[in-house]
Design an enzyme around this catalytic site. Structure first.
Site, short mmCIF file in Angstrom:
data_model
loop_
_atom_site.label_atom_id
_atom_site.label_comp_id
_atom_site.label_asym_id
_atom_site.label_seq_id
_atom_site.Cartn_x
_atom_site.Cartn_y
_atom_site.Cartn_z
N HIS A 136 6.63 -6.20 26.25
CA HIS A 136 5.83 -5.07 26.76
C HIS A 136 6.52 -3.80 26.31
CE1 HIS A 136 3.68 -2.38 29.42
NE2 HIS A 136 2.92 -3.40 29.86
N ASP A 137 5.86 -3.05 25.41
CA ASP A 137 6.54 -1.91 24.80
C ASP A 137 6.82 -0.78 25.78
OD1 ASP A 137 3.83 -1.32 25.00
OD2 ASP A 137 3.70 -0.37 23.03
N GLU B 13 -7.60 7.17 -10.56
CA GLU B 13 -7.73 5.76 -10.19
C GLU B 13 -6.96 5.46 -8.90
OE1 GLU B 13 -8.45 4.09 -14.72
OE2 GLU B 13 -6.43 4.09 -13.88
N SER C 101 0.30 2.02 31.99
CA SER C 101 0.76 2.16 30.61
C SER C 101 -0.20 3.00 29.76
CB SER C 101 0.92 0.78 29.96
OG SER C 101 1.92 0.04 30.61
N THR D 227 -27.98 11.57 -15.19
CA THR D 227 -28.46 10.73 -14.10
C THR D 227 -28.44 9.29 -14.60
OG1 THR D 227 -30.81 10.90 -14.74
CG2 THR D 227 -29.95 12.59 -13.26
N HIS D 228 -27.96 8.39 -13.78
CA HIS D 228 -27.74 6.99 -14.18
C HIS D 228 -26.73 6.91 -15.32
CE1 HIS D 228 -31.29 5.75 -11.79
NE2 HIS D 228 -31.82 6.87 -12.26
N SER E 112 2.59 0.98 -21.71
CA SER E 112 3.82 0.39 -22.23
C SER E 112 3.63 -0.17 -23.63
CB SER E 112 4.28 -0.74 -21.29
OG SER E 112 3.32 -1.79 -21.26
N LYS F 49 -2.09 6.36 -25.35
CA LYS F 49 -2.91 6.39 -24.15
C LYS F 49 -2.57 7.54 -23.22
CE LYS F 49 -5.58 3.76 -23.11
NZ LYS F 49 -5.42 2.45 -22.44
#
Length: 435
Positions: free
Chosen positions: A68-69, A277, A96, A142-143, A265, A270
Site C-alpha cells: 500500500h503506497d 518520423e 488515501s 488532394t489525394h 550508415s 541520404k
C-alpha cells in the site's frame, strides 16, 4: 516515458521525489486547517512541517511489505518526524484518495502550464512561417495528386490555427483537472469538515470538487488526455507535411540537417526526415493513452482502483511525450528549409493541368452545359496525362474538334497561379493576429 524523450522540467513534475513532496504539502495543509479549527493539537504542526519528505527508495522498501503506497509513505515520513508522536495527526480524517487525487491535480496543473508555454511557442513559430510564405506559390494536392495553385503559407496557416485550437482545449481541460478532493472515505465528509477541503484547494490554487465519492470522477482527466492527443496529432500533421515535402520526387521542404549529421550508415547521400518520423511515432503513443484513461471513468460504485495502474503509466507518458513533441516540432518549424523555386517548378510540372477548374467554368460561361464543358476539359486533360503535351494544346485540339472557339487572352488570365490566391488576404490577416 523513457529518458530519451523526457525533458528535464516535465520529468521533474512526474518524478517520485516530486510526488512525495506534494503528498507532504497536502498533508501539512490538511493539518493546518484542522489546527486552525482546534481539531488537532497546534504543536503537532511544526514537527511535521520540519520532517523531510521520505525518499522514493525508503517508501518502496516499506511498500514491498505493506503493498500500500500511501501507508508506506506515511510510515516512512513518520519515521523522520521528531517527535514521532506528532505524526499521529497526519492524514487525520482522510482516505488515501484524498491525498492521491489532490496531489495528482497539482501535477496535472503544473504539467499543463509547461505544455501551454510550449504550445504558445509552436503557435508563434507556425504563425511566423505562414506569414513569411504568404506569397510562396505551390501546388495544392488532394489525394496526393496535384489540384490547384495555392501558397505554402496557406497550408501553414491551417496548421497554426489547428495547433492554437488544441492549445485552447488544453487550457480548458486545465480547469477540469485542477480539483482538490478532501472528503474522506466514500466522499461524505464523515470524519473531516468541508472547510478543510476549501482551505487546501485555495492554498494549492485548485477548486474544491463540486462532488466526489472516494475518488474524483475521471471524466476531467480523460478530457485532459484527449486534449494532449489533439496536440500530438497536429504535431504529426505538421511532420507529415514535411515528410511528403522532403521526398526526392517532391523536394519542396526539408528538415534542418546539421554539420556532422549522418543520414544512413550505408548510403552517404541520404538526408532523411528523422525528426518528422520520430514525431509521427511518438504521436501514436500519446493517442494510445486516451482509451485506457477514458475507461477509468466507469468504476465500481464509489470506486475501485482499476484506474490507478493505468494512470501511473498513461498520465506521465502522455505529458512527457507531448512536451517532447511540442519541443521537437518547434525545432522542426524553426529550422525548416523551404525551396520556393522547387515549389514553382512542381506547380508547372503537369503542363497546365492545375488550371482545369477555371477552364471548365470559362467554357460554361461561353454557353456550354456543364456536362459538355466537363467532357471537353477532361478529354484534353486525359490526353495531357497520357502524352505530356501541354494542356492548352490538347484543349485547343478537343475544342476545335467540337467547333468551340477559345478566348485565348481570357484563358491566359485564368491560368495565372496568382489569380487563385487573390482572396486569401483575410486569412493572413487573421493569422497575423493569432497568438
Amino acid at each position: 516515458m523513457i529518458g530519451r524523450y523526457t525533458l528535464p522540467d516535465m520529468g521533474r513534475v512526474w518524478s517520485e521525489a516530486n510526488k512525495y513532496e506534494l503528498w507532504c504539502r497536502v498533508e501539512v495543509l490538511v493539518m493546518e486547517a484542522h489546527a486552525a479549527a482546534g481539531r488537532i493539537p497546534a504543536d503537532s504542526l511544526d514537527p511535521v512541517r520540519a520532517a523531510p519528505a521520505p525518499t522514493p527508495e525508503t517508501v518502496a522498501e516499506i511498500e514491498a511489505v505493506t503493498q500500500h503506497d500511501v501507508i508506506a509513505f506515511l510510515t516512512a515520513w513518520a519515521d523522520q518526524t521528531e517527535p514521532r508522536s506528532a505524526a499521529a495527526y497526519v492524514h487525520f480524517g482522510m482516505t488515501s484518495s484524498d491525498l492521491l487525487d489532490t496531489a495528482l491535480a497539482c501535477q496535472l496543473v503544473e504539467a499543463t502550464d509547461l505544455l501551454l508555454a510550449r504550445a504558445d511557442r509552436l503557435v508563434a513559430a507556425l504563425r511566423d512561417l505562414g506569414l513569411a510564405h504568404r506569397a510562396t506559390l505551390r501546388v495544392g494536392r488532394t489525394h496526393g495528386i496535384h489540384g490547384e495553385p495555392t501558397v505554402f503559407g496557406h497550408r501553414v496557416a491551417d496548421l497554426a490555427f489547428g495547433m492554437a485550437r488544441c492549445r485552447d482545449r488544453l487550457r480548458a481541460a486545465r480547469a477540469d483537472v485542477g480539483v482538490a478532493k478532501i472528503s474522506g472515505a466514500v466522499g461524505t465528509y464523515s470524519n473531516i469538515d468541508t472547510d478543510v477541503e476549501s482551505y487546501v484547494a485555495e492554498k494549492l490554487g485548485l477548486i474544491p470538487a463540486p462532488v466526489a465519492t472516494q475518488v474524483v470522477l475521471r471524466d476531467g482527466i480523460a478530457s485532459w488526455v484527449a486534449a494532449l492527443a489533439g496536440l500530438a496529432t497536429v504535431c504529426e500533421a505538421i511532420a507529415l507535411e514535411v515528410r511528403h515535402g522532403q521526398r526526392t520526387e517532391v523536394r519542396e521542404l526539408s528538415e534542418p540537417f546539421g554539420s556532422g549529421q549522418k543520414g544512413s550508415s550505408a548510403m552517404p547521400h541520404k538526408k532523411n526526415p528523422i525528426m518528422s518520423e520520430r514525431i509521427a511515432g511518438i504521436a501514436r503513443i500519446i493517442r494510445a493513452q486516451y482509451v485506457p484513461v477514458l475507461e477509468g471513468v466507469a468504476l465500481w460504485h464509489e470506486r475501485d482502483i482499476s484506474h490507478s495502474s493505468t494512470e501511473r503509466i498513461a498520465l506521465p507518458d502522455a505529458a512527457c511525450g507531448v512536451d517532447y513533441l511540442l519541443h521537437l516540432t518547434t525545432r522542426l518549424v524553426d529550422g525548416l528549409v523551404v525551396d520556393a523555386a522547387r515549389m514553382r517548378a512542381n506547380l508547372d510540372a503537369t503542363g497546365g493541368l492545375v488550371y482545369t477548374s477555371a477552364v471548365l467554368l470559362e467554357l460554361v460561361e461561353t454557353g456550354l452545359s456543364r456536362e459538355d464543358a466537363y467532357a471537353v476539359t477532361q478529354a484534353a486533360a486525359m490526353e495531357t496525362w497520357r502524352t505530356g503535351v501541354p494542356f492548352r494544346e490538347t484543349l485547343r485540339k478537343h475544342a476545335g474538334d467540337r467547333g468551340l472557339p477559345l478566348d485565348e487572352p481570357r484563358l491566359d488570365e485564368v491560368s495565372r497561379p496568382e489569380r487563385y490566391v487573390e482572396r486569401l488576404a483575410p486569412v493572413f490577416d487573421r493569422l497575423a493576429a493569432l497568438s
